[in-house]
Scaffold this motif. Structure first.
Motif, PDB file in Angstrom:
ATOM      1  N   PHE A  12       0.846  -1.191   0.000  1.00 25.92           N
ATOM      2  CA  PHE A  12       0.000   0.000   0.000  1.00 25.92           C
ATOM      3  C   PHE A  12       0.884   1.244   0.000  1.00 25.92           C
ATOM      4  CE2 PHE A  12       0.811  -0.827   4.429  1.00 25.92           C
ATOM      5  CZ  PHE A  12       0.840   0.402   5.059  1.00 25.92           C
ATOM      6  N   MET A  23      -4.671   7.264   7.190  1.00 21.62           N
ATOM      7  CA  MET A  23      -3.848   6.331   7.939  1.00 21.62           C
ATOM      8  C   MET A  23      -3.798   6.743   9.407  1.00 21.62           C
ATOM      9  SD  MET A  23      -3.048   4.028   5.834  1.00 21.62           S
ATOM     10  CE  MET A  23      -1.880   3.085   6.759  1.00 21.62           C
ATOM     11  N   THR A  59      -5.588  -0.930   2.690  1.00 23.98           N
ATOM     12  CA  THR A  59      -4.492  -1.902   2.736  1.00 23.98           C
ATOM     13  C   THR A  59      -4.929  -3.268   2.213  1.00 23.98           C
ATOM     14  OG1 THR A  59      -5.007  -2.480   5.036  1.00 23.98           O
ATOM     15  CG2 THR A  59      -3.411  -0.697   4.677  1.00 23.98           C
ATOM     16  N   VAL A  75      -2.315  -5.794   1.240  1.00 21.65           N
ATOM     17  CA  VAL A  75      -1.314  -6.166   2.244  1.00 21.65           C
ATOM     18  C   VAL A  75      -1.550  -7.603   2.688  1.00 21.65           C
ATOM     19  CG1 VAL A  75      -0.460  -5.680   4.569  1.00 21.65           C
ATOM     20  CG2 VAL A  75      -1.018  -3.801   3.029  1.00 21.65           C
ATOM     21  N   LYS A 125      -2.888  -7.888  10.248  1.00 19.02           N
ATOM     22  CA  LYS A 125      -3.174  -6.510  10.650  1.00 19.02           C
ATOM     23  C   LYS A 125      -3.670  -6.474  12.084  1.00 19.02           C
ATOM     24  CE  LYS A 125      -4.441  -5.628   5.901  1.00 19.02           C
ATOM     25  NZ  LYS A 125      -5.537  -5.400   4.972  1.00 19.02           N
TER      26      LYS A 125
END
Length: 102
Positions: free
Chosen positions: A3, A11, A48, A51, A55
């Motif tokens: 990302f 963010m 994201t 990703v 997380k």
């Protein structure tokens, strides 16, 4: 990581990567833009989506009183850190502690 971060992204305040576990920690200071609400988690997941790392979503609070003000807004399967008690964390689900969001 999969990302890009730009100045206009939503963010969180801190983004950390733990290489040995392949986890990314998304940490939001509640005093800056608020807590890790269900919508906030969805927004970060969308940003994201590419990703592959696990997380972890954490809201940082200065003290227990501030935590109490926001506790009803926090997303399940997120974690809480209170700077007044730095050696302890609260996890908002009973099946795991400090691991990636499912």
């Amino acid at each position: 990581m999969g990302f890009d971060i730009t100045l206009h992204d939503k963010m969180p305040d801190v983004v950390l990567y733990r290489q040995d576990k392949h986890w990314i920690y998304f940490i939001e200071a509640v005093t800056s833009t608020g807590a890790m609400t269900p919508q906030r988690v969805l927004d970060i997941q969308a940003m994201t989506r590419n990703v592959e790392a696990g997380k972890i979503f954490i809201t940082a609070f200065p003290d227990p009183d501030t935590y109490k003000q926001f506790s009803g807004d926090l997303a399940w399967e997120t974690d809480v850190w209170i700077s007044a008690h730095p050696d302890h964390m609260i996890h908002l689900d009973g099946t795991k502690f400090l691991g990636p969001y499912r």
